[in-house]
Design a protein around this motif. Structure first.
Motif, PDB file in Angstrom:
ATOM      1  N   ALA A  38       0.834  -1.202   0.000  1.00  0.00           N
ATOM      2  CA  ALA A  38       0.000   0.000   0.000  1.00  0.00           C
ATOM      3  C   ALA A  38       0.868   1.251   0.000  1.00  0.00           C
ATOM      4  O   ALA A  38       0.586   2.215  -0.728  1.00  0.00           O
ATOM      5  N   VAL A  39       1.928   1.246   0.797  1.00  0.00           N
ATOM      6  CA  VAL A  39       2.850   2.386   0.824  1.00  0.00           C
ATOM      7  C   VAL A  39       3.456   2.601  -0.562  1.00  0.00           C
ATOM      8  O   VAL A  39       3.515   3.729  -1.063  1.00  0.00           O
ATOM      9  N   ILE A  40       3.864   1.533  -1.194  1.00  0.00           N
ATOM     10  CA  ILE A  40       4.451   1.635  -2.537  1.00  0.00           C
ATOM     11  C   ILE A  40       3.414   2.148  -3.537  1.00  0.00           C
ATOM     12  O   ILE A  40       3.712   2.996  -4.381  1.00  0.00           O
ATOM     13  N   ALA A  41       2.190   1.663  -3.437  1.00  0.00           N
ATOM     14  CA  ALA A  41       1.129   2.092  -4.359  1.00  0.00           C
ATOM     15  C   ALA A  41       0.803   3.574  -4.191  1.00  0.00           C
ATOM     16  O   ALA A  41       0.421   4.239  -5.160  1.00  0.00           O
ATOM     17  N   LEU A  42       0.971   4.091  -2.988  1.00  0.00           N
ATOM     18  CA  LEU A  42       0.663   5.504  -2.720  1.00  0.00           C
ATOM     19  C   LEU A  42       1.868   6.414  -2.957  1.00  0.00           C
ATOM     20  O   LEU A  42       1.798   7.615  -2.715  1.00  0.00           O
ATOM     21  N   ARG A  43       2.955   5.839  -3.421  1.00  0.00           N
ATOM     22  CA  ARG A  43       4.211   6.578  -3.611  1.00  0.00           C
ATOM     23  C   ARG A  43       4.027   7.828  -4.482  1.00  0.00           C
ATOM     24  O   ARG A  43       4.484   8.900  -4.130  1.00  0.00           O
ATOM     25  N   ALA A  44       3.367   7.705  -5.597  1.00  0.00           N
ATOM     26  CA  ALA A  44       3.321   8.794  -6.572  1.00  0.00           C
ATOM     27  C   ALA A  44       2.189   9.777  -6.324  1.00  0.00           C
ATOM     28  O   ALA A  44       2.317  10.959  -6.639  1.00  0.00           O
ATOM     29  N   GLN A  45       1.083   9.289  -5.768  1.00  0.00           N
ATOM     30  CA  GLN A  45      -0.084  10.163  -5.631  1.00  0.00           C
ATOM     31  C   GLN A  45      -1.081   9.586  -4.648  1.00  0.00           C
ATOM     32  O   GLN A  45      -1.049   8.399  -4.339  1.00  0.00           O
ATOM     33  N   ALA A  46      -1.981  10.453  -4.201  1.00  0.00           N
ATOM     34  CA  ALA A  46      -3.093  10.011  -3.371  1.00  0.00           C
ATOM     35  C   ALA A  46      -4.031   9.194  -4.235  1.00  0.00           C
ATOM     36  O   ALA A  46      -4.171   9.439  -5.437  1.00  0.00           O
ATOM     37  N   LEU A  47      -4.650   8.195  -3.623  1.00  0.00           N
ATOM     38  CA  LEU A  47      -5.589   7.339  -4.352  1.00  0.00           C
ATOM     39  C   LEU A  47      -6.864   7.153  -3.540  1.00  0.00           C
ATOM     40  O   LEU A  47      -6.834   7.156  -2.312  1.00  0.00           O
ATOM     41  N   ARG A  48      -7.946   6.956  -4.250  1.00  0.00           N
ATOM     42  CA  ARG A  48      -9.197   6.590  -3.594  1.00  0.00           C
ATOM     43  C   ARG A  48      -9.179   5.097  -3.324  1.00  0.00           C
ATOM     44  O   ARG A  48      -8.371   4.347  -3.877  1.00  0.00           O
ATOM     45  N   PHE A  49     -10.086   4.673  -2.461  1.00  0.00           N
ATOM     46  CA  PHE A  49     -10.118   3.289  -1.988  1.00  0.00           C
ATOM     47  C   PHE A  49     -10.122   2.290  -3.141  1.00  0.00           C
ATOM     48  O   PHE A  49      -9.298   1.377  -3.187  1.00  0.00           O
ATOM     49  N   ASN A  50     -11.054   2.450  -4.084  1.00  0.00           N
ATOM     50  CA  ASN A  50     -11.167   1.471  -5.169  1.00  0.00           C
ATOM     51  C   ASN A  50      -9.969   1.506  -6.113  1.00  0.00           C
ATOM     52  O   ASN A  50      -9.560   0.466  -6.636  1.00  0.00           O
ATOM     53  N   ALA A  51      -9.391   2.680  -6.329  1.00  0.00           N
ATOM     54  CA  ALA A  51      -8.189   2.763  -7.163  1.00  0.00           C
ATOM     55  C   ALA A  51      -7.033   2.043  -6.468  1.00  0.00           C
ATOM     56  O   ALA A  51      -6.267   1.316  -7.114  1.00  0.00           O
ATOM     57  N   LEU A  52      -6.943   2.218  -5.178  1.00  0.00           N
ATOM     58  CA  LEU A  52      -5.901   1.539  -4.414  1.00  0.00           C
ATOM     59  C   LEU A  52      -6.134   0.032  -4.421  1.00  0.00           C
ATOM     60  O   LEU A  52      -5.204  -0.758  -4.576  1.00  0.00           O
ATOM     61  N   ARG A  53      -7.383  -0.354  -4.331  1.00  0.00           N
ATOM     62  CA  ARG A  53      -7.719  -1.791  -4.376  1.00  0.00           C
ATOM     63  C   ARG A  53      -7.335  -2.405  -5.724  1.00  0.00           C
ATOM     64  O   ARG A  53      -6.845  -3.533  -5.786  1.00  0.00           O
ATOM     65  N   ARG A  54      -7.538  -1.665  -6.794  1.00  0.00           N
ATOM     66  CA  ARG A  54      -7.124  -2.154  -8.116  1.00  0.00           C
ATOM     67  C   ARG A  54      -5.603  -2.289  -8.202  1.00  0.00           C
ATOM     68  O   ARG A  54      -5.093  -3.221  -8.819  1.00  0.00           O
ATOM     69  N   GLU A  55      -4.891  -1.356  -7.592  1.00  0.00           N
ATOM     70  CA  GLU A  55      -3.422  -1.417  -7.576  1.00  0.00           C
ATOM     71  C   GLU A  55      -2.933  -2.645  -6.814  1.00  0.00           C
ATOM     72  O   GLU A  55      -1.937  -3.251  -7.192  1.00  0.00           O
ATOM     73  N   LEU A  56      -3.616  -2.969  -5.730  1.00  0.00           N
ATOM     74  CA  LEU A  56      -3.219  -4.081  -4.865  1.00  0.00           C
ATOM     75  C   LEU A  56      -4.046  -5.305  -5.232  1.00  0.00           C
ATOM     76  O   LEU A  56      -4.883  -5.770  -4.452  1.00  0.00           O
ATOM     77  N   GLN A  57      -3.807  -5.828  -6.381  1.00  0.00           N
ATOM     78  CA  GLN A  57      -4.591  -6.956  -6.878  1.00  0.00           C
ATOM     79  C   GLN A  57      -4.597  -8.095  -5.864  1.00  0.00           C
ATOM     80  O   GLN A  57      -3.555  -8.481  -5.353  1.00  0.00           O
ATOM     81  N   GLY A  58      -5.801  -8.583  -5.568  1.00  0.00           N
ATOM     82  CA  GLY A  58      -5.938  -9.714  -4.667  1.00  0.00           C
ATOM     83  C   GLY A  58      -6.324  -9.361  -3.250  1.00  0.00           C
ATOM     84  O   GLY A  58      -6.627 -10.238  -2.452  1.00  0.00           O
ATOM     85  N   ILE A  59      -6.312  -8.089  -2.903  1.00  0.00           N
ATOM     86  CA  ILE A  59      -6.685  -7.696  -1.542  1.00  0.00           C
ATOM     87  C   ILE A  59      -8.208  -7.552  -1.458  1.00  0.00           C
ATOM     88  O   ILE A  59      -8.850  -7.033  -2.375  1.00  0.00           O
ATOM     89  N   SER A  60      -8.767  -8.043  -0.366  1.00  0.00           N
ATOM     90  CA  SER A  60     -10.210  -7.904  -0.174  1.00  0.00           C
ATOM     91  C   SER A  60     -10.506  -6.493   0.339  1.00  0.00           C
ATOM     92  O   SER A  60      -9.640  -5.842   0.933  1.00  0.00           O
TER      93      SER A  60
END
Length: 135
Positions: A38-60
């Protein structure tokens, strides 16, 4: 004074135990499967919940919510609720969270440099275990 289990010769055993507890909690956070991702996914920019969920494939959704709450509690992630209908929530790294990127990058670099050696070690170990199990 005898050294405590922290290796620190100045702390008393009570202070040493408290220090160890703090370090254990910190290492648990960064060692959790989804926290560093999650920290790595947020590295470049703020994300909304669903965008972050798409980045972290496989997380419920439940696990992502728990992970974000824990990261927010530890001061690594901020949560901004925008007064819209429906409400929009952005998650971003705090300054403290951004300071974690340098050691994370070092760890990723180390892992990349040593990936082949570790793969070979695993194959060798598994082969030895298979031979031992067969005898």
């Amino acid at each position: 004074m005898a050294a405590t289990h922290t290796g620190d010769t100045v702390r008393g055993s009570e202070q040493g135990a408290a220090y160890c507890q703090q370090m254990r909690l910190l290492l648990e956070r960064v060692g959790e499967r989804w926290s560093l991702l999650a920290v790595i996914a947020l590295r470049a920019q703020a994300l909304r919940f669903n965008a972050l969920r798409r980045e972290l494939q496989g997380i419920s959704p439940r696990m992502l919510a728990r992970t974000l709450k824990a990261l927010e509690r530890d001061g690594l992630v901020s949560r901004t609720v925008h007064p819209t209908v429906p409400p929009q929530v952005d998650y971003a790294l705090t300054a403290l969270g951004r300071s974690l990127l340098q050691p994370v990058d070092a760890l990723l670099h180390w892992a990349d440099e040593h990936r082949e050696a570790m793969d070979m070690a695993r194959r060798d170990f598994d082969a030895r275990e298979a031979v031992a199990a067969a005898t």
